[in-house]
Design an enzyme around this catalytic site. Structure first.
Site, PDB file in Angstrom:
ATOM      1  N   GLU A   1       0.846  -1.199   0.000  1.00 42.81           N
ATOM      2  CA  GLU A   1       0.000   0.000   0.000  1.00 42.81           C
ATOM      3  C   GLU A   1       0.883   1.251   0.000  1.00 42.81           C
ATOM      4  OE1 GLU A   1      -2.372   0.414   3.595  1.00 42.81           O
ATOM      5  OE2 GLU A   1      -3.804   1.728   2.588  1.00 42.81           O
TER       6      GLU A   1
ATOM      7  N   LYS B   1      -9.627   1.893  -2.438  1.00 41.54           N
ATOM      8  CA  LYS B   1      -9.885   1.389  -1.074  1.00 41.54           C
ATOM      9  C   LYS B   1     -11.316   1.734  -0.653  1.00 41.54           C
ATOM     10  CE  LYS B   1      -7.385   1.403   3.360  1.00 41.54           C
ATOM     11  NZ  LYS B   1      -6.168   1.957   4.004  1.00 41.54           N
TER      12      LYS B   1
ATOM     13  N   CYS C   1      -5.684  -3.140   2.554  1.00 37.90           N
ATOM     14  CA  CYS C   1      -5.439  -3.042   3.990  1.00 37.90           C
ATOM     15  C   CYS C   1      -6.699  -3.097   4.862  1.00 37.90           C
ATOM     16  CB  CYS C   1      -4.601  -1.795   4.270  1.00 37.90           C
ATOM     17  SG  CYS C   1      -3.705  -1.949   5.840  1.00 37.90           S
TER      18      CYS C   1
HETATM   19  N1  LIG Z   1      -3.451   1.263   6.076  1.00 40.33           N
HETATM   20  C1  LIG Z   1      -4.439   0.720   6.755  1.00 40.33           C
HETATM   21  O1  LIG Z   1      -5.557   0.609   6.297  1.00 40.33           O
HETATM   22  C2  LIG Z   1      -4.083   0.235   8.114  1.00 40.33           C
HETATM   23  C3  LIG Z   1      -5.095  -0.722   8.697  1.00 40.33           C
HETATM   24  C4  LIG Z   1      -4.732  -1.161  10.067  1.00 40.33           C
HETATM   25  O2  LIG Z   1      -3.613  -0.968  10.527  1.00 40.33           O
HETATM   26  C5  LIG Z   1      -5.756  -1.845  10.843  1.00 40.33           C
HETATM   27  O3  LIG Z   1      -5.496  -2.107  12.023  1.00 40.33           O
HETATM   28  O4  LIG Z   1      -6.839  -2.133  10.331  1.00 40.33           O
END
Ligand SMILES: NC(=O)CCC(=O)C(=O)O
Length: 316
Positions: free
Chosen positions: A56, A140, A190
Site C-alpha cells: 500500500e 480502497k 489493507c
Molecule cells: N493502512 C491501513 O488501512 C491500516 C489498517 C490497520 O492498521 C488496521 O489495524 O486495520
C-alpha cells in the site's frame, strides 16, 4: 453469476518494500529495482514468480497530509482499453513498463489517486498484465480511521485517511490472461480486510475468486493483534488463498508499518511470511490445497440461507 474461472498452480512474490521516503522519483526507482529482483530472485525453492505484488502507498509517505501532494491522475475505466502512452500518471507508466520488461503480472501496490473529473482523492491499487496493459484498479473501500485510546489514533490525527481521501465504491478482481491463465484474483486494500463481506462477495458465487490479495500497511499496535488473525480468518471462512503485502518497518517515519507480508492457504496455514525488514516473500500457490479444503470441509454446500441471509449474493 459468472462461471468458475481456471485455477492453475502459480508462483507469487510479495515485495516488502523499504526506503519509502519523501522523494517520489527515488521511491519509484527503488520499487522498479525490487521488481527486477523479485523476478530474477527465484531459486529452486522459489521459482520465477508469475505475479509480483507491491505494498500500500508505495510511492508516497503514508498520511493524509501526503496524499494530496503525491496524488496522480490515472483515469482508468473498466472494460475500456487504457492508453499507457497518454497516461498522466508517472507511477502507472513505470509499473506498466516494469510488467512488460519483466514479462510478469504486477499488482502495483496502491498510490494516492486524484480523480480528474471530481478532484477527489483515493487510495488506489493498479494491476498490469505481462504485456504492460493496465487491466484493473481498486479504490480502497473502507478508509482507515481508528482511535484506540493510549495506543493509536488515526481519527482526527495527521494520519486520518478520510481527512483527505474518499472511499471507493466498487468491488474488483482481475483474471490472468488466456495465454497464461492461472487464477481469478480479488482485490482489497489493507483496512478492507476487516470487512468480511468484501472478501466473501469476491470469493463466493458472485465472482469465484480463488485468491485474494490486499496491498497493505498495518501498524505496530494492531499488527501484532490482528494482521495474521484477519488473513487466516478470511482464508478459512472463504476457503481461498489470502495475502497481504506490507512495506518494511521504518522507524524514521511517523507511521511504523507492521511488515510481516504474508500468504495464507485455504486451510489457514501461513505458507510464507516476512519479518519487519525489506524482503521478498515467495509462495507457490497450489490449487489442490483449495480443492482439498473444499472437499474435506464442504461448507460451500452446507450453508443455511433459509436461516440467515446470503450476504455475498451481490454479483461484482
Ligand atoms: N493502512 C491501513 O488501512 C491500516 C489498517 C490497520 O492498521 C488496521 O489495524 O486495520
Amino acid at each position: 453469476m459468472s462461471s468458475a474461472p481456471a485455477f492453475k498452480p502459480f508462483n507469487l512474490a510479495l515485495i516488502q518494500l523499504g526506503q519509502v521516503g519523501t522523494d517520489k522519483d527515488e521511491n519509484l526507482r527503488h520499487a522498479r529495482e525490487m521488481i527486477s529482483r523479485a523476478v530474477t530472485g527465484g531459486s529452486d525453492a522459489h521459482p520465477r514468480p508469475d505475479l509480483v505484488v507491491l505494498p500500500e502507498c508505495f510511492n508516497s509517505l503514508y498520511g493524509h497530509l501526503h496524499f494530496p501532494v503525491y496524488a496522480e491522475t490515472i483515469g482508468f475505466t473498466p472494460d475500456k482499453p487504457y492508453d499507457i502512452a497518454s497516461s498522466e500518471s508517472q507511477t502507472v507508466k513505470m509499473l506498466s513498463a516494469a510488467a512488460k520488461e519483466e514479462g510478469v503480472w504486477l499488482l502495483g501496490g496502491s498510490i494516492p489517486e486524484r480523480d480528474a473529473g471530481t478532484g477527489k482523492l483515493y487510495n488506489t491499487a493498479t494491476v498490469y498484465s505481462p504485456q504492460g496493459e493496465l487491466v484493473a484498479t481498486h479504490r480502497k473501500v473502507h478508509l482507515f480511521d481508528i482511535d484506540i485510546p493510549g495506543k493509536i489514533k488515526f481519527k482526527a490525527s495527521h494520519l486520518f485517511e478520510s481527512e483527505t481521501l474518499s472511499a471507493g465504491n466498487t468491488l474488483n478482481y482481475f483474471d490472468t490472461g488466456k495465454w497464461h491463465e492461472f487464477a481469478r484474483i480479488g482485490l482489497g486494500i489493507c483496512y478492507d480486510v476487516r470487512f468480511p463481506e468484501l472478501a466473501m462477495t469476491a470469493a463466493r458465487q458472485g465472482s469465484c475468486c480463488q485468491v485474494l490479495i490486499y496491498p497493505s500497511a498495518f501498524n505496530t499496535t494492531t499488527g501484532p493483534l490482528h494482521w495474521e488473525l484477519l488473513q487466516r480468518a478470511r482464508a478459512v471462512d472463504n476457503q481461498v488463498f489470502f495475502s497481504m503485502c506490507s512495506p518494511a518497518r521504518d522507524l524514521k517515519q511517523s507511521y511504523h508499518a507492521w511488515g510481516h507480508s504474508m500468504v495464507v492457504d485455504p486451510m489457514g496455514t501461513v505458507i510464507a511470511e516476512a519479518g519487519d525488514e525489506e524482503a521478498i516473500v515467495f509462495a507457490q500457490i497450489d490449487p489442490k490445497v483449495l480443492q482439498d479444503a473444499r472437499a474435506g470441509i464442504p461448507v460451500t454446500t452446507q450453508r443455511r440461507f433459509d436461516v440467515y441471509p446470503d450476504v455475498s449474493k451481490r454479483v461484482l
